[in-house]
Design a protein around this motif. Structure first.
Motif, PDB file in Angstrom:
ATOM      1  N   ALA A   1      14.748  -0.470   0.768  1.00 45.15           N
ATOM      2  CA  ALA A   1      13.670  -1.293   0.713  1.00 45.15           C
ATOM      3  C   ALA A   1      12.773  -1.653   1.984  1.00 45.15           C
ATOM      4  O   ALA A   1      11.691  -1.477   1.928  1.00 45.15           O
ATOM      5  CB  ALA A   1      13.949  -2.658   0.005  1.00 45.15           C
ATOM      6  N   ARG A   2      13.531  -1.879   3.038  1.00 42.26           N
ATOM      7  CA  ARG A   2      13.015  -2.433   4.142  1.00 42.26           C
ATOM      8  C   ARG A   2      12.509  -1.205   5.189  1.00 42.26           C
ATOM      9  O   ARG A   2      11.603  -1.103   5.816  1.00 42.26           O
ATOM     10  CB  ARG A   2      13.661  -3.214   5.054  1.00 42.26           C
ATOM     11  N   ASP A   3      13.485  -0.177   5.022  1.00 43.99           N
ATOM     12  CA  ASP A   3      13.116   1.060   5.901  1.00 43.99           C
ATOM     13  C   ASP A   3      12.993   2.289   5.398  1.00 43.99           C
ATOM     14  O   ASP A   3      12.689   3.401   6.213  1.00 43.99           O
ATOM     15  CB  ASP A   3      14.601   1.148   6.902  1.00 43.99           C
ATOM     16  N   ASP A   4      12.596   2.178   4.067  1.00 41.77           N
ATOM     17  CA  ASP A   4      12.108   3.455   3.475  1.00 41.77           C
ATOM     18  C   ASP A   4      13.103   4.634   3.344  1.00 41.77           C
ATOM     19  O   ASP A   4      12.911   5.579   3.201  1.00 41.77           O
ATOM     20  CB  ASP A   4      10.910   3.984   3.650  1.00 41.77           C
ATOM     21  N   GLU A   5      14.390   4.120   3.554  1.00 41.06           N
ATOM     22  CA  GLU A   5      15.608   5.430   3.658  1.00 41.06           C
ATOM     23  C   GLU A   5      15.811   5.605   2.093  1.00 41.06           C
ATOM     24  O   GLU A   5      15.559   4.785   1.220  1.00 41.06           O
ATOM     25  CB  GLU A   5      16.658   4.797   4.348  1.00 41.06           C
ATOM     26  N   ARG A   6      16.363   6.909   1.963  1.00 42.32           N
ATOM     27  CA  ARG A   6      16.828   7.445   0.623  1.00 42.32           C
ATOM     28  C   ARG A   6      18.544   7.205   0.445  1.00 42.32           C
ATOM     29  O   ARG A   6      19.111   7.058   1.292  1.00 42.32           O
ATOM     30  CB  ARG A   6      16.520   8.875   0.497  1.00 42.32           C
TER      31      ARG A   6
END
Length: 900
Positions: free
Chosen positions: A717-722
């Motif tokens: 959510a915060r760092d747009d990681e998958r």
């Protein structure tokens, strides 16, 4: 050793053609046998000889190609993966050694090389030269076409090169037929750049170098076929660069309709533009426009839907006689999920419905029942009384509660076990496969270690540690890396020194590099211990083997296993028994407690204490009152926040608990003496295969697991990681209480950047609701906090909530969203102090209000929400105000449904 073999073995590739060409057919056959033997030896060379292997492999390619007489064999040799250490081939040397062959043979080799998808593009230069020498037709396989495109010059030299290319008329159409778009076309696709592919192809079409109709048809066909967004973007840019005439657009009306109805949004948008021009010019029949609109008005992209309604409005203004065909289609949009679309459709119908006959008017009026209640007053003004939709009483739809699935026992048949072990080592799988293979290795090693070793050795012949003769390399590797079941198999096959096995079994420190380290340490400790035991004195079986696929272990089953250990005089491995304790349900099975107490062994006594009040959970397994907030998770501390001071009694209790954990558990489990992590550093556990085993370490303590996995969903959510939400559905099905940590992880997951990461969170939400374990107020609080702190974008939450509601769980979603709205609607303090700013500044707030309104309309009424009436009473037509009004109406009307 011959001169040729000597040159190849030394890697002197430049000398190979001169040594091969003078050889007779018989001599080449003899040399080929030696070359094949060297090739087999080359496969077993270790990593340290990679440079030597690269040189020898290159020389082997040239020498083997020169000695082989069959075209198929030569092509297979040239493209063999074990000989191609580097991606490129010495194509000039290959041409030198093959140039004297029959042209038909050369052409056969060229086409066979072009037919190999994995290497055709890399071997383009070699294939092209072989085609030239053979005088044969050029290949047109996907790989060769990609190689052709990659070999062309770029920038200002592309257009001149294509103008003079003899194969351009053959190859350009093939660019549109390959399964994937060629790389250079994807990289150079700006239609405004004169030297890029779209502009160059348009120039070639204007000059007649490439037939324009062929180019247009191929582009339209590729767009109609669909594909990856990047590829479609190229073809769409090319189509726009070609600037089709009105006649060319009219000839392809059916294609545009297909693209508009089913194509990706960019392609559909272009097709909609073309069809709009045709419709306004009168070239598109009204019936065709109506059929097209029936598809377009229910596309999920609101921009396309609105554009279609605008187009229909223009057509109706120009031709009022089309109302009978078009307005019933417009009325179908009354059932669209977006109330803004409903409102536009209603205005369009209101403007043109006088032109309808009685039957058509009644048809459109009947469709008004599909409108949202917020539009019923306006619909009543147009049609009179709005018919009732006749909806049945609301029933909440939730997925069935997942049932525990028993874990199949380890294979009793040796051949079946060896097959599973080999498959797992080649491609590590999920926890059930791992546990079955580990237990099977231990059991068969205890029964007949010699038979197990004899069966394993040929099955694992491809493993590097069976080929590498340097024991020091193997020992160093397995001391630092566990590599799953490989360490156990290597110990069974005597490929590790006794010293290494002893060091490995005693290595338990996991460090605190990240929150996952303790979980990884438990898995590693079990593998190290199993490797040491199967090499010396294998136990009869694995104590911690789960009873169910969740990783949980039945207490009664563990008691029986301890009874069998006592009968056989076997001593449980410390790590194995510790893992078994963590997997047992501590709900308190009286029969299991009594049976364990009767055994009288130290392990049974520990189990009794673990299952009774005397065995209260260790600190790491106690629910955390307040898990780390986002900033703390990142390794920093919130401003002005102080850790609560501990009393002397509390500190003494913590020291005693930690001391007890150190006495009773192996070193790799000492983290159990500490509460959940307060700060987390960067994580380097990128291997998802290990992650699939983590939830089985603590299958009865999902809150403790959630505390350690929280950073993953937070990063989504915060760092747009998958990929950070994989654990949420697993923990939703695990045992133990559900508390703040799991709800916070769920909140992060619902706001994940990527839609595919929000789906696991939706699944977890529904499963928890089905099990009666979801706390709507707690999740609402977490969601509101994340939105207000800007750790979550509200439009992502809206998408996840809409997805969950669409399954029929409108009541569940309402129970989560509605309690969060007061905090989201409350005015926020101004950044500089003094005054406040509107809650409507939350981007995407209108979408959340829309989902909430939909849930209330379908699922029943709710208490009025503070701040909602004030927001709905504002002037304006923004999405926020419109949806606030809709939600307020739905709440006050109750929508004739009872809350679930």
């Amino acid at each position: 050793m011959s001169a040729l073999l000597d040159a190849v073995g030394a890697g002197r590739v430049a000398a190979v053609p001169g040594l091969v060409k003078p050889l007779t057919a018989a001599e080449r056959k003899t040399e080929l046998a030696a070359l094949k033997a060297l090739r087999a030896e080359l496969r077993d060379w270790g990593f340290r000889r990679w440079q030597e292997r690269q040189k020898v492999g290159c020389a082997l390619v040239v020498a083997g190609a020169g000695c082989l007489t069959g075209a198929a064999a030569a092509a297979a040799w040239i493209s063999a993966r074990d000989l191609r250490v580097s991606s490129s081939l010495p194509h000039q040397l290959l041409i030198d050694v093959l140039a004297d062959r029959d042209p038909r043979w050369l052409g056969d080799v060229a086409h066979r090389l072009a037919d190999r998808p994995s290497t055709a593009a890399l071997d383009y230069r070699l294939i092209t030269e072989l085609v030239r020498l053979a005088g044969c037709q050029v290949p047109t396989t996907d790989g060769y076409v990609h190689g052709w495109a990659a070999a062309l010059p770029s920038h200002g030299e592309l257009l001149p090169a294509l103008r003079t290319d003899p194969d351009v008329r053959i190859m350009v159409p093939r660019l549109f037929e390959t399964a994937e778009l060629s790389g250079p076309l994807a990289w150079q696709n700006d239609p405004d750049e004169a030297h890029h592919w779209p502009s160059v192809l348009a120039v070639l079409a204007d000059e007649g170098v490439v037939e324009r109709r062929v180019l247009v048809d191929a582009t339209v066909a590729r767009l109609l076929r669909g594909g990856r967004p990047g590829a479609l973007a190229f073809f769409l840019r090319l189509l726009r660069r070609l600037t089709l005439t009105a006649e060319e657009e009219l000839d392809r009306t059916g294609d545009w309709i297909g693209m508009a109805a089913d194509g990706p949004v960019a392609v559909a948008g272009h097709a909609q533009e073309v069809l709009g021009r045709l419709a306004l010019s009168g070239a598109l029949p009204v019936r065709s426009l109506a059929d097209l609109s029936a598809s377009m008005l229910f596309r999920p992209e609101k921009k396309l839907v609105r554009a279609q309604l605008v187009l229909l409005g223009k057509v109706l203004r120009a031709d009022s006689g089309a109302a009978g065909e078009l307005l019933p289609v417009v009325a179908e949009a009354f059932g669209h999920e977006d109330t803004g679309v409903q409102e536009r459709a209603l205005k369009l119908v209101a403007r043109h419905h006088p032109a309808l006959d009685a039957d058509r008017r009644a048809e459109v009026a009947e469709a008004a029942a599909l409108l949202s209640p917020v539009h019923h007053p306006r619909a009543g003004e147009i049609f009179g009384d709005v018919p009732s939709a006749g909806a049945a009483p609301y029933v909440e739809i939730l997925p069935p509660v997942p049932e525990r699935v028993a874990l199949a026992p380890a294979p009793a048949d040796l051949a079946e076990l060896v097959e599973e072990v080999a498959a797992f080592i080649a491609s590590p799988g999920e926890m059930p496969a791992f546990e079955r293979a580990l237990d099977g290795l231990v059991r068969h090693a205890s029964r007949d270690r010699g038979a197990l070793v004899a069966a394993l050795r040929p099955a694992l012949a491809g493993c590097w540690w069976l080929k590498d003769e340097d024991r020091r390399d193997r020992d160093q590797w397995f001391t630092r890396n566990i590599c799953d079941l490989e360490v156990v198999a290597a110990a069974l096959l005597d490929r590790l020194s006794t010293r290494t096995l002893h060091a490995s079994s005693n290595q338990g420190k996991t460090g605190r590099s990240c929150a996952h380290s303790p979980l990884v340490g438990v898995i590693d400790a079990r593998l190290r211990e199993a490797a040491s035991l199967v090499h010396a004195k294998p136990p009869p079986f694995v104590l911690a083997f789960p009873s169910w696929e969740t990783g949980a272990l039945d207490a009664g089953v563990l008691v029986e296993r301890l009874r069998e250990y006592r009968r056989l005089g076997a001593t449980p491995g410390p790590a194995d028994f510790a893992q078994a304790l963590l997997r047992v349900d501590r709900g308190g099975d009286p029969a299991a407690v009594r049976a364990a107490a009767e055994l009288g062994t130290p392990e049974a006594d520990r189990l009794v204490a673990w299952l009774t009040a005397d065995g209260a959970p260790v600190p790491a397994l106690r629910p955390m009152a307040e898990p780390p907030r986002p900033a703390e998770v990142a390794g920093t501390v919130w401003p002005n926040r102080r850790e609560p001071e501990k009393s002397e009694t509390t500190e003494k209790t913590e020291r005693e608990e930690l001391s007890a954990v150190r006495r009773e558990f192996p070193e790799s489990f000492h983290w159990l003496g500490h509460p959940g992590p307060r700060r987390v550093q960067a994580c380097y556990h990128w291997d998802g295969l290990r992650g699939s085993h983590w939830t089985a370490v603590l299958p009865q303590d999902r809150e403790a697991l959630a505390a350690r996995l929280l950073t993953e969903s937070a990063s989504s959510a915060r760092d747009d990681e998958r990929g950070g939400t994989w654990w949420l559905p697993l923990l939703a099905e695990r045992g133990g209480p559900v508390g703040r940590c799991l709800h916070r992880g769920l909140a992060y997951g619902l706001g994940a950047r990527h839609p595919q990461d929000r789906l696991p969170a939706v699944d977890a939400l529904l499963v928890l609701a089905a099990r009666g374990e979801l706390s709507g107020p707690m999740l609402s609080e977490e969601l509101a906090a994340l939105v207000i702190s800007s750790d979550m974008k509200i439009n992502r939450l809206a998408d996840a909530a809409r997805t969950a509601a669409a399954t029929g769980a409108y009541g569940t979603v309402a129970s989560v969203l509605l309690p969060a709205l007061p905090a989201l609607l409350a005015p926020e303090p101004a950044a500089s102090g003094g005054g406040s700013r509107s809650s409507a500044t939350h981007p995407g707030l209108g979408e959340i209000l829309s989902v909430a309104a939909d849930c209330v309309e379908r699922g029943g009424g709710s208490e009025e929400i503070p701040g909602l009436a004030e927001l709905a009473g504002r002037r304006g037509t923004s999405q926020v105000i419109t949806q606030a009004s809709r939600l307020l109406v739905a709440i006050r009307q109750g929508n004739d449904h009872s809350a679930p």
